[in-house]
Design an enzyme around this catalytic site. Structure first.
Site, PDB file in Angstrom:
ATOM      1  CB  SER A 153     -18.403 123.585  15.290  1.00  0.00           C
ATOM      2  OG  SER A 153     -19.445 124.510  15.491  1.00  0.00           O
TER       3      SER A 153
ATOM      4  N   GLY B 198     -15.411 124.906  18.719  1.00  0.00           N
ATOM      5  CA  GLY B 198     -14.316 125.851  18.761  1.00  0.00           C
ATOM      6  C   GLY B 198     -12.983 125.195  18.465  1.00  0.00           C
TER       7      GLY B 198
ATOM      8  N   GLY C  46     -12.393 121.300  18.201  1.00  0.00           N
ATOM      9  CA  GLY C  46     -12.689 120.552  16.997  1.00  0.00           C
ATOM     10  C   GLY C  46     -14.173 120.383  16.797  1.00  0.00           C
TER      11      GLY C  46
ATOM     12  N   GLY D 265     -17.141 128.864  11.213  1.00  0.00           N
ATOM     13  CA  GLY D 265     -18.238 127.907  11.119  1.00  0.00           C
ATOM     14  C   GLY D 265     -18.812 127.825   9.718  1.00  0.00           C
ATOM     15  CG  ASP D 266     -20.335 131.276   8.108  1.00  0.00           C
ATOM     16  OD1 ASP D 266     -21.237 130.725   8.763  1.00  0.00           O
ATOM     17  OD2 ASP D 266     -20.058 132.486   8.210  1.00  0.00           O
TER      18      ASP D 266
END
Length: 320
Positions: free
Chosen positions: A228, A230, A233, A259-260
């Protein structure tokens, strides 16, 4: 007869997230806050919460302080999540999240967590063996608290993959470094680009460099690497394909748990057997949808479908 969960999430260092909204707050100054709320969190807890919103049967386990377990227990009841946390003496840490709604950014202040005793580790190992015995997917997420060796995740990955489980890992620092240098890698690895650079001990200054690093992890046994980056993308890589997913623009309430949410989207896509482009769309939609609200909660399925249709998915290939 109890039905085995499809997914077990493991959170060794959960946190009560105190989220404070303060527009244009200034470091070192007295600032006015608009609002505050406290949510039971920690990476694996958040992943479980998002998966439960999607309708996946999920069990949570790990280590949870007895003194302030009630917010976690209330969340699990509300979401229909099975609670298999090992209770330990003391209070689970509090994590402070300062959200600037006008700037659209979040500042995290995370405490180290409870020191884990040898007895607690023994109980944890017994619980993990019992809870993961019939699960399809095991998600190990978050930092390791004091007292847990840096190689904990690496050892569990080897054990679980040998038993045929699909294992996802989302961690950082020494724990990620140990896992990525082990002989058996997780099936799914989801670092952000900074975590991956630190774990590999090298800068990744270009998209090509990130792609090559991900492909090396695939060559060594991972099945899916999602890096990832931010608001830019995420890069998703398998042995057969590589794509870059760009998210749609949304109104940001908080980036905590984005992120989770992506991990939860990746897991749900795996359970549904989606191909890589559709996996990228779903995971990115989960992530984009999560930041439109406070706490680990997904929008409705129709809203997520709308977001997924707005994700731009591009083929990723090295520049020659």
């Amino acid at each position: 007869m109890t039905t085995a969960p499809r997914v077990v999430t493991v959170t060794l260092n959960p946190a009560l997230d105190l989220t404070v909204q303060a527009a244009r707050w200034q470091r070192g100054e007295v600032n006015a806050a608009r609002a505050a709320q406290q949510d039971a969190g920690g990476k694996g807890v958040n992943v479980a919460s998002f998966l439960a919103d999607w309708g996946v049967s999920v069990t949570v386990t790990g280590l949870l302080g007895r003194d302030n377990a009630s917010p976690f227990e209330a969340l699990f009841r509300t979401k229909g999540v099975t609670d298999a946390f090992v209770r330990v003496p003391g209070a689970t840490r509090v994590g402070l999240k300062i959200v600037d709604p006008e700037q659209g950014d979040t500042t995290d202040l995370n405490l180290p967590g409870l020191t884990v005793s040898d007895r607690a580790l023994t109980d944890l190992h017994a619980t993990l063996h019992a809870q993961t015995a019939a699960a399809e997917v095991v998600v190990m997420a978050g930092s390791l608290p004091p007292g847990v060796p840096a190689g904990f995740y690496a050892q569990e990955v080897a054990r679980l993959r040998a038993q045929g489980r699909f294992v996802a890992l989302d961690t950082s620092g020494d724990a990620l470094r140990e896992a990525l240098t082990a002989s058996t890698l997780p099936d799914l690895i989801k670092p952000n680009i900074h975590e991956l650079e630190t774990a590999l001990g090298q800068p990744l200054p270009s998209d090509d460099a990130v792609l090559q690093a991900a492909r090396e992890l695939i060559r060594r046994g991972a099945r899916l690497v999602a890096v990832s980056q931010g608001e830019r993308g995420a890069l998703l890589v398998t042995a057969a394909d590589a794509v870059f997913a760009r998210p749609p623009r949304v109104t940001v309430q908080s980036t905590v748990g984005a992120g989770d949410a992506m991990v939860a989207g990746l897991i749900s896509a795996h359970l549904d057997g989606l191909d890589l482009p559709h996996t990228a769309r779903r995971a990115t939609a989960f992530s984009a949808g999560s930041i439109t609200r406070l706490g680990a909660h997904l929008p409705s399925r129709p809203d997520l479908d709308t977001l997924a249709a707005q994700v731009t998915v591009l083929a990723a290939a090295p520049t020659l």
